[in-house]
Scaffold this motif. Sequence first.
Motif, PDB file in Angstrom:
ATOM      1  N   ASN B 302       0.802  -1.225   0.000  1.00  0.00           N
ATOM      2  CA  ASN B 302       0.000   0.000   0.000  1.00  0.00           C
ATOM      3  C   ASN B 302       0.835   1.275   0.000  1.00  0.00           C
ATOM      4  O   ASN B 302       0.305   2.357  -0.113  1.00  0.00           O
ATOM      5  N   LEU B 303       2.129   1.105   0.161  1.00  0.00           N
ATOM      6  CA  LEU B 303       3.002   2.277   0.086  1.00  0.00           C
ATOM      7  C   LEU B 303       3.141   2.657  -1.382  1.00  0.00           C
ATOM      8  O   LEU B 303       3.562   1.847  -2.191  1.00  0.00           O
ATOM      9  N   ASP B 304       2.757   3.875  -1.738  1.00  0.00           N
ATOM     10  CA  ASP B 304       2.998   4.268  -3.138  1.00  0.00           C
ATOM     11  C   ASP B 304       3.104   5.783  -3.219  1.00  0.00           C
ATOM     12  O   ASP B 304       3.063   6.481  -2.201  1.00  0.00           O
ATOM     13  N   GLY B 305       3.236   6.261  -4.432  1.00  0.00           N
ATOM     14  CA  GLY B 305       3.286   7.699  -4.670  1.00  0.00           C
ATOM     15  C   GLY B 305       4.390   8.377  -3.886  1.00  0.00           C
ATOM     16  O   GLY B 305       5.492   7.840  -3.741  1.00  0.00           O
ATOM     17  N   ALA B 306       4.075   9.525  -3.364  1.00  0.00           N
ATOM     18  CA  ALA B 306       5.084  10.382  -2.744  1.00  0.00           C
ATOM     19  C   ALA B 306       5.729   9.698  -1.543  1.00  0.00           C
ATOM     20  O   ALA B 306       6.939   9.797  -1.338  1.00  0.00           O
ATOM     21  N   ARG B 307       4.927   8.976  -0.767  1.00  0.00           N
ATOM     22  CA  ARG B 307       5.490   8.364   0.436  1.00  0.00           C
ATOM     23  C   ARG B 307       6.550   7.318   0.097  1.00  0.00           C
ATOM     24  O   ARG B 307       7.602   7.250   0.717  1.00  0.00           O
ATOM     25  N   LEU B 308       6.250   6.520  -0.930  1.00  0.00           N
ATOM     26  CA  LEU B 308       7.230   5.518  -1.342  1.00  0.00           C
ATOM     27  C   LEU B 308       8.494   6.201  -1.870  1.00  0.00           C
ATOM     28  O   LEU B 308       9.614   5.815  -1.535  1.00  0.00           O
ATOM     29  N   ASP B 309       8.283   7.255  -2.684  1.00  0.00           N
ATOM     30  CA  ASP B 309       9.444   7.976  -3.224  1.00  0.00           C
ATOM     31  C   ASP B 309      10.308   8.537  -2.106  1.00  0.00           C
ATOM     32  O   ASP B 309      11.537   8.452  -2.145  1.00  0.00           O
ATOM     33  N   GLN B 310       9.632   9.116  -1.108  1.00  0.00           N
ATOM     34  CA  GLN B 310      10.392   9.696   0.010  1.00  0.00           C
ATOM     35  C   GLN B 310      11.178   8.616   0.758  1.00  0.00           C
ATOM     36  O   GLN B 310      12.355   8.788   1.090  1.00  0.00           O
ATOM     37  N   LEU B 311      10.506   7.494   0.983  1.00  0.00           N
ATOM     38  CA  LEU B 311      11.166   6.409   1.707  1.00  0.00           C
ATOM     39  C   LEU B 311      12.380   5.891   0.930  1.00  0.00           C
ATOM     40  O   LEU B 311      13.470   5.708   1.489  1.00  0.00           O
ATOM     41  N   VAL B 312      12.176   5.682  -0.400  1.00  0.00           N
ATOM     42  CA  VAL B 312      13.273   5.159  -1.216  1.00  0.00           C
ATOM     43  C   VAL B 312      14.421   6.168  -1.257  1.00  0.00           C
ATOM     44  O   VAL B 312      15.588   5.797  -1.093  1.00  0.00           O
ATOM     45  N   ALA B 313      14.093   7.451  -1.429  1.00  0.00           N
ATOM     46  CA  ALA B 313      15.142   8.473  -1.488  1.00  0.00           C
ATOM     47  C   ALA B 313      15.920   8.487  -0.166  1.00  0.00           C
ATOM     48  O   ALA B 313      17.155   8.585  -0.150  1.00  0.00           O
ATOM     49  N   PHE B 314      15.178   8.334   0.930  1.00  0.00           N
ATOM     50  CA  PHE B 314      15.834   8.317   2.237  1.00  0.00           C
ATOM     51  C   PHE B 314      16.780   7.115   2.357  1.00  0.00           C
ATOM     52  O   PHE B 314      17.952   7.253   2.741  1.00  0.00           O
ATOM     53  N   LEU B 315      16.276   5.943   1.980  1.00  0.00           N
ATOM     54  CA  LEU B 315      17.116   4.743   2.109  1.00  0.00           C
ATOM     55  C   LEU B 315      18.351   4.839   1.208  1.00  0.00           C
ATOM     56  O   LEU B 315      19.460   4.459   1.595  1.00  0.00           O
TER      57      LEU B 315
END
Lengths: 138, 319
Positions: B302-315
């Motif tokens: 269910n993680l998608d859109g901006a939240r997923l992008d933010q998480l991936v960028a952070f990792l």
Amino acid sequence: MRYESDKQPGPYGPPGDAPRLIGQGSIWIMAAAPTIWAVHFVASYVLAAVWCAKIGASLVTPAWIIAAMGLVCAALIVWLGVIAVRRYGGVFVIFEEITESSERGRDRFIGHVSLLLCILSVVAIGFTVIPGLILGSC
Amino acid sequence: MRRIFLLGLPLVLGACEGRHNWLASGGAEAIRVEQLFWVLVVGAAVIWTLVIGAAVYAHRRQVDPSLEKQARQFIIWGGAVIPTVVVCALLVWGLVILRDITTKEGDLTVRVDGERWWWRVIYESPEGDVVTANEIRLPVDNTALFKLTADDVIHSFWVPALGGKMDMIPGRETELTLTPVETGSWGGLCAEFCGGAHALMRFDAIVMEEAAFNDWLAHEASPAEVAQDDAGLGVFLDEGCGACHTIRGTEAVGPVGPDLTHLASRERLGAGIYDMTPDNMAAWITDTHEMKPDIDMPPYPNLDGARLDQLVAFLMSLD
Ligand SMILES: [Cu+2]
């Protein structure tokens, strides 16, 4: 089928004498040497396992105990080998097939097999002793 | 016959190059094993040729009863005495190698814990333990002593190009040394079947110059450089990733999964199986069990859109 020679007394004493466990046509001598090897093997395993679990990480002392036990066992086996030669008339190499069905023929066969098994067992005991002496740690 | 040979050739040659080649001479221990291997191969070839040659010769010759005695001598020596001596010698040689590659002292000590299905890696250093995961870096020409253990099932630690392989047993500590002799990146793997993702339980073994290694280790020891109000860190903590994963320097201190403090400095993702790219990272989080079946990390579809992008960028910033 019964052969005349079956009724002949063996060369090692008249039939009816209390049979010795090893000697006089008894077949136990064939099992003896491998059994000594097996006992030594299990004893070595148990000793090393208990030592490593309870006493310490160095295997040097048990390795020497295993080697000493190996020496005793090898001496026993050599003694058996001597019996195989003396009492059974066993030889290392047979030049003619042993086909004659007689006490003497059977003894020579048992002696031959026992002698070979003795040699094999001594080598096998060596294979049990060597790793302990070389590795020296649990 | 020819065709079979040609078909088989790539298989044989394929095993002789690449990251998992155990004949690559990448480490002092591997070289010891290699020497034994070549002596065995050449020795076996010579013995085979002699035996077959003798058989052919015997088959062709007329039977000569007067030679019976010599023939028996030949069999006793060639068939019993010499083999016994050869096997004894090989046994001793093999044992000496085993002793040398398991009980040497190390210039550095690395504890590796086999988990299902990844590697917890701890470098012992004078300033304290340095925890990382799924990648092992080593200084060239130094002997690393590995202390191996396992979490719940038996694994086996093996970098074929560098040296021997050693079982990792729960409740026990086994030891192995590796002394890499050239820089480069080699493949390591779990060599004992340990469940569903066993074949995907891998790691990179990267051999560096000593100075570069020391810099890397010092960096690895430092906490992550993240702003506490980083949006991606917020997602990470909200989603509960921190219950399983540690990122030193943040609130995330979970001990269950791999330490992610310097995740992006690793060359691969998911215990040595994917390139460390944002796309793979996103897929790892949303389609976890398609990326690596059976693993103990839940997927976050269910993680998608901006939240997923933010998480991936952070990792991906955790280098
Ligand atoms: Cu495994």
